[in-house]
Design an enzyme around this catalytic site. Structure first.
Site, short mmCIF file in Angstrom:
data_model
loop_
_atom_site.label_atom_id
_atom_site.label_comp_id
_atom_site.label_asym_id
_atom_site.label_seq_id
_atom_site.Cartn_x
_atom_site.Cartn_y
_atom_site.Cartn_z
N ARG A 46 -16.54 -50.98 -50.07
CA ARG A 46 -15.19 -50.43 -49.94
C ARG A 46 -14.60 -50.98 -48.64
O ARG A 46 -15.26 -51.73 -47.93
CB ARG A 46 -15.17 -48.91 -50.04
CG ARG A 46 -16.37 -48.13 -49.65
CD ARG A 46 -16.70 -48.21 -48.17
NE ARG A 46 -15.52 -47.92 -47.39
CZ ARG A 46 -15.29 -48.33 -46.16
NH1 ARG A 46 -16.18 -49.08 -45.53
NH2 ARG A 46 -14.19 -48.04 -45.52
N GLY A 47 -13.35 -50.60 -48.37
CA GLY A 47 -12.67 -51.15 -47.20
C GLY A 47 -11.86 -52.35 -47.65
O GLY A 47 -12.41 -53.27 -48.29
N ALA A 48 -10.56 -52.32 -47.33
CA ALA A 48 -9.65 -53.32 -47.92
C ALA A 48 -10.10 -54.78 -47.76
O ALA A 48 -10.21 -55.51 -48.76
CB ALA A 48 -8.25 -53.10 -47.37
N ARG A 89 -9.21 -51.34 -58.24
CA ARG A 89 -8.60 -50.29 -57.40
C ARG A 89 -7.15 -50.72 -57.10
O ARG A 89 -6.92 -51.92 -56.87
CB ARG A 89 -9.38 -50.11 -56.09
CG ARG A 89 -10.77 -49.51 -56.29
CD ARG A 89 -11.45 -49.21 -54.96
NE ARG A 89 -10.91 -48.04 -54.31
CZ ARG A 89 -11.25 -47.65 -53.07
NH1 ARG A 89 -12.13 -48.36 -52.38
NH2 ARG A 89 -10.74 -46.57 -52.53
N GLN A 203 -16.44 -41.39 -45.17
CA GLN A 203 -16.65 -42.73 -44.57
C GLN A 203 -16.86 -42.65 -43.06
O GLN A 203 -17.59 -43.43 -42.48
CB GLN A 203 -15.43 -43.64 -44.86
CG GLN A 203 -15.27 -44.08 -46.29
CD GLN A 203 -14.36 -43.16 -47.07
OE1 GLN A 203 -14.25 -41.99 -46.77
NE2 GLN A 203 -13.72 -43.69 -48.09
N ASP A 244 -4.57 -50.21 -45.81
CA ASP A 244 -4.85 -50.82 -47.12
C ASP A 244 -3.66 -51.62 -47.62
O ASP A 244 -3.82 -52.64 -48.29
CB ASP A 244 -5.25 -49.74 -48.12
CG ASP A 244 -6.67 -49.30 -47.85
OD1 ASP A 244 -6.87 -48.51 -46.92
OD2 ASP A 244 -7.58 -49.80 -48.53
N ASN A 254 -2.99 -45.87 -45.83
CA ASN A 254 -4.38 -45.90 -45.39
C ASN A 254 -5.07 -44.64 -45.92
O ASN A 254 -4.44 -43.82 -46.60
CB ASN A 254 -4.46 -45.98 -43.85
CG ASN A 254 -5.87 -46.27 -43.36
OD1 ASN A 254 -6.52 -47.21 -43.84
ND2 ASN A 254 -6.37 -45.48 -42.44
N LYS A 255 -6.32 -44.51 -45.64
CA LYS A 255 -7.13 -43.40 -46.17
C LYS A 255 -6.44 -42.05 -46.03
O LYS A 255 -5.82 -41.78 -45.00
CB LYS A 255 -8.49 -43.41 -45.44
CG LYS A 255 -9.48 -42.37 -45.85
CD LYS A 255 -9.70 -42.29 -47.35
CE LYS A 255 -10.14 -43.58 -47.97
NZ LYS A 255 -10.06 -43.54 -49.46
O1 MRU Z 1 -11.55 -45.84 -49.96
P1 MRU Z 1 -11.96 -46.84 -48.92
O2 MRU Z 1 -13.21 -46.47 -48.20
O3 MRU Z 1 -11.97 -48.25 -49.47
O4 MRU Z 1 -10.79 -46.77 -47.87
C1 MRU Z 1 -10.87 -47.55 -46.72
C2 MRU Z 1 -9.75 -47.34 -45.78
O5 MRU Z 1 -8.83 -46.58 -46.03
C3 MRU Z 1 -9.74 -48.18 -44.55
O6 MRU Z 1 -9.18 -47.49 -43.48
C4 MRU Z 1 -8.91 -49.44 -44.84
O7 MRU Z 1 -9.36 -50.07 -46.00
C5 MRU Z 1 -8.92 -50.37 -43.72
S1 MRU Z 1 -10.48 -51.18 -43.64
C6 MRU Z 1 -10.50 -52.33 -42.44
#
Ligand code: MRU
Length: 362
Positions: A46-48, A89, A203, A244, A254-255
């Site tokens: 996960r993580g963009a 996603r 996370q 994201d 973002n999250k």
């Molecule tokens: O659902 P996730 O864990 O993929 O969400 C991740 C986030 O929201 C991060 O803050 C975002 O992707 C930036 S990662 C460098």
């Protein structure tokens, strides 16, 4: 040391299974685009930025696992790979950026060919392998650059707060927001870092605090509802998060929980920094209202570690992200520089600039 997130070898992609971190380090192997998409959907990774890199590797994987006999058939395979990967996603732009870039690379290669042959097909595979490696390397370099630029924004003795995981585990480099914190820490600028646990997926509790611990950044884990209290009483003087997707005007997805932190930061007069590479900026979206927010399973809210914590049969909502309005953002740090004040014009200017290396050179 944070283990390698993605390992591409012999036509297979080994993905560090982040669902089991920090207690177990195991890898899941995928062999085609559908496997890559499923791993993204299931949160194995996960993580963009990391999602984008995995999406890129999905293309050479797909071609390696198939044996088409014409360019037409190859193009059909690539189209279907792009479709399945993009459906994994919806919110992180990096996924779409990487899929489009890989598909364009392949289409350009095929357009330049006359006849189909197995040797030419192998050459296409090598070209896609090189492109995926390039996307990965660009992400690593962008993280280094953002780390240096972001660390430059922080004062000595900073007490920072971050949310979700925007660290090495979310990228192929040192991370975005967490990369800024670890780089600032090596410059002895960080007195303390707080990581919000980030309900419901945790996370922050499972990944970010683990990264900060390993980088020896003085840090503590907090539950999300402690943020206001600590902003008021613990001297937090910067909130630093990843992104994201960023609309052309600077509104930032973002999250889930990020927006609440931005409101709190404004109330407490604390600068709110977003750190994200340029493939996060969606120039086609005028404002954040147009960003699609992923709705995830309500069971991720009602269950913790496989245990039901709410009444049986209860309904729950789970938007995975929220949008922070640009008016609450002090600066956006990309690999090309610091955007502040954040507005449409300055974002467009940043996108035209050259990447700034870690040493500060263009
Ligand atoms: O659902 P996730 O864990 O993929 O969400 C991740 C986030 O929201 C991060 O803050 C975002 O992707 C930036 S990662 C460098």
């Amino acid at each position: 040391m944070i283990p390698p997130r993605l390992i591409f070898k012999n036509g297979k992609l080994k993905i560090l299974d982040q669902r089991l971190l920090p207690h177990k380090i195991t890898y899941l192997t995928v062999r085609d685009a559908a496997g890559t998409a499923k791993a993204i959907k299931d949160m194995v990774l996960r993580g963009a930025p990391l999602i984008g890199c995995a999406a890129a590797w999905g293309f050479p994987l797909e071609l390696k696992s198939r044996h088409p006999s014409s360019w037409k058939e190859t193009l059909r395979l690539l189209e279907s790979a792009a479709r399945v990967i993009k459906a994994a996603r919806p919110t992180a732009l990096a996924l779409f950026y990487a899929a489009d870039r890989m598909a364009e690379k392949a289409a350009g290669f095929i357009a330049a060919q006359k006849e189909f042959s197995p040797a030419k097909y192998e050459a296409l595979l090598r070209a896609l392998h090189r492109e995926a490696a390039k996307i990965t390397e660009e992400d690593r370099a962008a993280c280094a650059s953002m780390g240096a630029l972001g660390a430059g924004l922080l004062n000595n003795n900073s007490i920072v707060l971050t949310h979700c995981n925007a660290g090495a585990l979310a990228t192929m480099g040192i991370g975005t927001a967490v990369g800024v914190i670890t780089e600032a820490s090596t410059r002895r600028k960080i007195r303390h870092a707080y990581s919000c646990e980030t309900r419901p997926y945790l996370q922050g509790a499972r990944l970010t605090i683990w990264e900060l611990q390993q980088s020896r950044v003085p840090s503590e884990l907090i539950t999300d509802n402690m943020a206001a209290h600590l902003m008021k009483t613990a001297g937090v003087n910067a909130v630093i998060v990843g992104a994201d997707r960023i609309a052309a005007n600077g509104d930032t997805a973002n999250k889930i929980g990020t927006y609440a932190l931005a409101v709190l930061a404004r109330y407490h007069k604390i600068p709110f920094y977003v750190v994200a590479p340029t493939p996060t900026i969606d120039t086609e979206l005028k404002t954040g209202k147009e960003i699609e927010i992923e709705e995830r399973s309500s069971e991720e809210v009602t269950f913790i570690n496989g245990r039901l914590v709410a009444p049986k049969g209860v309904k729950a909502r789970h938007p995975g992200f929220d949008v922070t309005p640009v008016s609450l953002i002090t600066a956006i740090v990309t690999e090309r520089g610091v955007i502040s004040p954040v507005n449409r014009r300055n974002i467009a200017k940043n996108l035209r600039a050259a990447t700034i290396s870690k040493t500060g050179k263009q």
